[in-house]
Design a protein around this motif. Structure first.
Motif, PDB file in Angstrom:
ATOM      1  N   ARG A 142     -27.174 -15.315  27.911  1.00  0.00           N
ATOM      2  CA  ARG A 142     -28.190 -14.318  27.590  1.00  0.00           C
ATOM      3  C   ARG A 142     -29.507 -14.948  27.134  1.00  0.00           C
ATOM      4  O   ARG A 142     -30.596 -14.538  27.562  1.00  0.00           O
ATOM      5  N   LYS A 143     -29.419 -15.967  26.294  1.00  0.00           N
ATOM      6  CA  LYS A 143     -30.616 -16.601  25.744  1.00  0.00           C
ATOM      7  C   LYS A 143     -31.432 -17.297  26.836  1.00  0.00           C
ATOM      8  O   LYS A 143     -32.661 -17.112  26.934  1.00  0.00           O
ATOM      9  N   ALA A 144     -30.760 -18.105  27.659  1.00  0.00           N
ATOM     10  CA  ALA A 144     -31.462 -18.843  28.717  1.00  0.00           C
ATOM     11  C   ALA A 144     -32.046 -17.885  29.748  1.00  0.00           C
ATOM     12  O   ALA A 144     -33.166 -18.067  30.231  1.00  0.00           O
ATOM     13  N   TYR A 145     -31.293 -16.848  30.077  1.00  0.00           N
ATOM     14  CA  TYR A 145     -31.725 -15.865  31.069  1.00  0.00           C
ATOM     15  C   TYR A 145     -33.005 -15.153  30.613  1.00  0.00           C
ATOM     16  O   TYR A 145     -33.975 -15.039  31.365  1.00  0.00           O
ATOM     17  N   LYS A 146     -32.998 -14.687  29.385  1.00  0.00           N
ATOM     18  CA  LYS A 146     -34.159 -13.965  28.856  1.00  0.00           C
ATOM     19  C   LYS A 146     -35.388 -14.864  28.818  1.00  0.00           C
ATOM     20  O   LYS A 146     -36.509 -14.423  29.124  1.00  0.00           O
ATOM     21  N   VAL A 148     -36.183 -17.408  30.773  1.00  0.00           N
ATOM     22  CA  VAL A 148     -36.727 -17.731  32.092  1.00  0.00           C
ATOM     23  C   VAL A 148     -37.124 -16.480  32.870  1.00  0.00           C
ATOM     24  O   VAL A 148     -38.161 -16.451  33.525  1.00  0.00           O
ATOM     25  N   GLN A 149     -36.323 -15.425  32.799  1.00  0.00           N
ATOM     26  CA  GLN A 149     -36.587 -14.245  33.624  1.00  0.00           C
ATOM     27  C   GLN A 149     -37.410 -13.170  32.926  1.00  0.00           C
ATOM     28  O   GLN A 149     -37.821 -12.196  33.550  1.00  0.00           O
ATOM     29  N   GLY A 150     -37.658 -13.345  31.625  1.00  0.00           N
ATOM     30  CA  GLY A 150     -38.553 -12.434  30.932  1.00  0.00           C
ATOM     31  C   GLY A 150     -37.965 -11.078  30.614  1.00  0.00           C
ATOM     32  O   GLY A 150     -38.683 -10.172  30.177  1.00  0.00           O
ATOM     33  N   ARG A 151     -36.673 -10.888  30.840  1.00  0.00           N
ATOM     34  CA  ARG A 151     -36.002  -9.627  30.518  1.00  0.00           C
ATOM     35  C   ARG A 151     -34.621  -9.903  29.946  1.00  0.00           C
ATOM     36  O   ARG A 151     -33.945 -10.841  30.368  1.00  0.00           O
ATOM     37  N   ASP A 152     -34.196  -9.068  29.023  1.00  0.00           N
ATOM     38  CA  ASP A 152     -32.890  -9.233  28.392  1.00  0.00           C
ATOM     39  C   ASP A 152     -31.837  -8.448  29.187  1.00  0.00           C
ATOM     40  O   ASP A 152     -31.203  -7.530  28.671  1.00  0.00           O
ATOM     41  N   ASP A 153     -31.650  -8.840  30.441  1.00  0.00           N
ATOM     42  CA  ASP A 153     -30.772  -8.100  31.350  1.00  0.00           C
ATOM     43  C   ASP A 153     -29.508  -8.871  31.735  1.00  0.00           C
ATOM     44  O   ASP A 153     -28.800  -8.463  32.658  1.00  0.00           O
ATOM     45  N   PHE A 154     -29.229  -9.963  31.057  1.00  0.00           N
ATOM     46  CA  PHE A 154     -28.100 -10.807  31.467  1.00  0.00           C
ATOM     47  C   PHE A 154     -26.789 -10.030  31.502  1.00  0.00           C
ATOM     48  O   PHE A 154     -26.068 -10.037  32.516  1.00  0.00           O
ATOM     49  N   ASP A 155     -26.458  -9.346  30.425  1.00  0.00           N
ATOM     50  CA  ASP A 155     -25.190  -8.615  30.355  1.00  0.00           C
ATOM     51  C   ASP A 155     -25.132  -7.513  31.414  1.00  0.00           C
ATOM     52  O   ASP A 155     -24.086  -7.283  32.036  1.00  0.00           O
ATOM     53  N   LEU A 156     -26.247  -6.829  31.623  1.00  0.00           N
ATOM     54  CA  LEU A 156     -26.326  -5.765  32.626  1.00  0.00           C
ATOM     55  C   LEU A 156     -26.031  -6.315  34.021  1.00  0.00           C
ATOM     56  O   LEU A 156     -25.228  -5.749  34.777  1.00  0.00           O
ATOM     57  N   VAL A 157     -26.677  -7.424  34.368  1.00  0.00           N
ATOM     58  CA  VAL A 157     -26.519  -8.000  35.703  1.00  0.00           C
ATOM     59  C   VAL A 157     -25.103  -8.534  35.910  1.00  0.00           C
ATOM     60  O   VAL A 157     -24.504  -8.341  36.977  1.00  0.00           O
ATOM     61  N   ILE A 158     -24.560  -9.194  34.901  1.00  0.00           N
ATOM     62  CA  ILE A 158     -23.184  -9.705  35.011  1.00  0.00           C
ATOM     63  C   ILE A 158     -22.197  -8.549  35.169  1.00  0.00           C
ATOM     64  O   ILE A 158     -21.240  -8.640  35.959  1.00  0.00           O
ATOM     65  N   ASN A 159     -22.422  -7.457  34.462  1.00  0.00           N
ATOM     66  CA  ASN A 159     -21.554  -6.281  34.612  1.00  0.00           C
ATOM     67  C   ASN A 159     -21.629  -5.737  36.040  1.00  0.00           C
ATOM     68  O   ASN A 159     -20.601  -5.352  36.624  1.00  0.00           O
ATOM     69  N   ARG A 185     -35.101 -27.443  33.115  1.00  0.00           N
ATOM     70  CA  ARG A 185     -34.806 -27.896  31.760  1.00  0.00           C
ATOM     71  C   ARG A 185     -34.500 -26.732  30.812  1.00  0.00           C
ATOM     72  O   ARG A 185     -33.780 -26.886  29.829  1.00  0.00           O
ATOM     73  N   GLU A 186     -35.060 -25.570  31.107  1.00  0.00           N
ATOM     74  CA  GLU A 186     -34.886 -24.422  30.212  1.00  0.00           C
ATOM     75  C   GLU A 186     -33.488 -23.821  30.277  1.00  0.00           C
ATOM     76  O   GLU A 186     -33.037 -23.174  29.327  1.00  0.00           O
ATOM     77  N   ASN A 187     -32.790 -24.011  31.398  1.00  0.00           N
ATOM     78  CA  ASN A 187     -31.503 -23.343  31.544  1.00  0.00           C
ATOM     79  C   ASN A 187     -30.348 -24.275  31.921  1.00  0.00           C
ATOM     80  O   ASN A 187     -29.216 -23.830  32.106  1.00  0.00           O
TER      81      ASN A 187
END
Length: 358
Positions: A142-146, A148-159, A185-187
């Motif tokens: 979740r942290k790395a995703y947000k 780099v991608q600018g949105r806190d959607d990691f859990d949503l996308v994985i679901n 390097r960020e992720n």
């Protein structure tokens, strides 16, 4: 699953009838068209090569124009469509209607998406009408995703990925399900955890991608820290049903063996969200490569009457293109065929997963 789709060399030459037409000078249009339905996107990825362009050139391709154009593409030899961006294709209000019509016309369809807008009610359509579905994710937690991608959607996308993967297994869908992961390097530290998540999701593959715009010294770091890690992880994941596909950087552009001519436009082209038909799918933001606009002319008029198209065919030199042009395997395959390094008959009965060139 053997992912022959990523072997563009084999994918091109296995289209023997199309290749024969090309060699006979009949000018078939591309087997696969990448179509940007919109420049709009609900994410703000730090690495996005189209990011600035999207912000300053917001556009959406009319659904009516797309539906009028698809039969014309088929008439000239197109077999497959990749719905991509530009922006996020599923933002387009008519996306699932367009996909349905495209499928019923007999085209193979692939979708590149960030996966955040895929609703459960479309799952069966996706797994019936797409030959491949590829999620784009740039963070393994979740942290790395947000970041780099600018949105806190990691859990949503994985679901969404898990739900579609579970249904794919249940109904035995032949749709290839994958994830593209642009590693930097960020992720990088999230990659191993991400692999474990994907193994449980019934994903077919993880494509670990490089950023073609980083500095030379970063390429060495990527090869040592990402490339080698992928090689090691793949030994484990392939025993679990998940393939890992990656490739490193060459140390210098001078070591790249370029073909002498670009043939890729007879195999993959693009239409951007502004309606421009572009000779080179990698330059959809560059007017120099536009051969016409679908808001002004039909595809038939553009393809048959465009003098720009014919000039580009003669004058483009791959040696002036980016080091990691996605079409280079296509060019190499055709040049090897022309120079009799390979025999087209050897590819005549080769089976490939699908005709798209992601």
């Amino acid at each position: 699953m053997k992912l022959g789709i990523f072997d563009k060399y084999k994918t091109v030459l296995s289209q023997t009838e199309h290749v024969k037409k090309f060699l006979d000078g009949k000018r078939p249009t591309a087997i696969n068209f990448e179509i940007d339905l919109t420049n709009g996107c609900n994410h703000r990825c730090s690495f996005c090569q189209w990011g600035h362009w999207i912000q300053t050139n917001r556009a959406t391709l009319s659904g009516d124009i797309v539906l009028k154009t698809l039969p014309e593409l088929i008439k000239f030899g197109t077999k497959a469509i990749t719905w991509t961006g530009g922006g996020e294709p599923t933002i387009h209000k008519d996306f699932f209607n367009i996909l349905d019509k495209s499928f019923k016309l007999g085209l193979e369809n692939g979708l590149l998406t960030n996966g955040s807008l895929l609703k459960e009610k479309y799952d069966r359509q996706i797994l019936f009408q797409l030959t491949f579905l590829r999620f784009s994710m740039a963070g393994g937690n979740r942290k790395a995703y947000k970041k780099v991608q600018g949105r806190d959607d990691f859990d949503l996308v994985i679901n969404n990925l898990n739900r579609i993967g579970l249904l794919k297994k249940k109904i035995k869908s032949k749709t290839t399900l994958g994830v593209a992961f642009l590693a930097n390097r960020e992720n990088a530290n999230s990659l191993e955890d991400f692999v474990e998540i994907l193994i449980k999701s019934n994903c077919d593959y993880l494509q670990v991608r490089r950023d073609n715009y980083i500095k030379e010294n970063e390429k060495v770091w990527w090869n040592e820290n990402i490339g080698k890690k992928c090689d090691e992880l793949a030994k484990y994941t392939r025993t679990k049903g998940l393939d890992i596909l990656s490739e490193g950087y060459v140390s210098s552009q001078k070591f790249v063996d370029y073909p002498s001519k670009c043939y890729a436009h007879s195999f993959v082209m693009a239409i951007n969200a502004e309606g421009n038909v572009t000779f080179c799918k990698n330059t959809k933001d560059n007017p120099k490569f536009y051969i016409g606009n679908l808001n002004k002319k039909t595809f038939s008029d553009i393809w048959l009457k465009s003098e720009i198209n014919k000039k580009l065919e003669k004058n483009i030199n791959p040696r002036n293109c980016a080091t990691f042009c996605k079409s280079m395997q296509i060019n190499t395959a055709i040049e090897d065929l022309i120079n009799k390094k390979v025999n087209l008959k050897d590819f005549q009965n080769k089976k490939i997963l699908h005709k798209n060139f992601p």
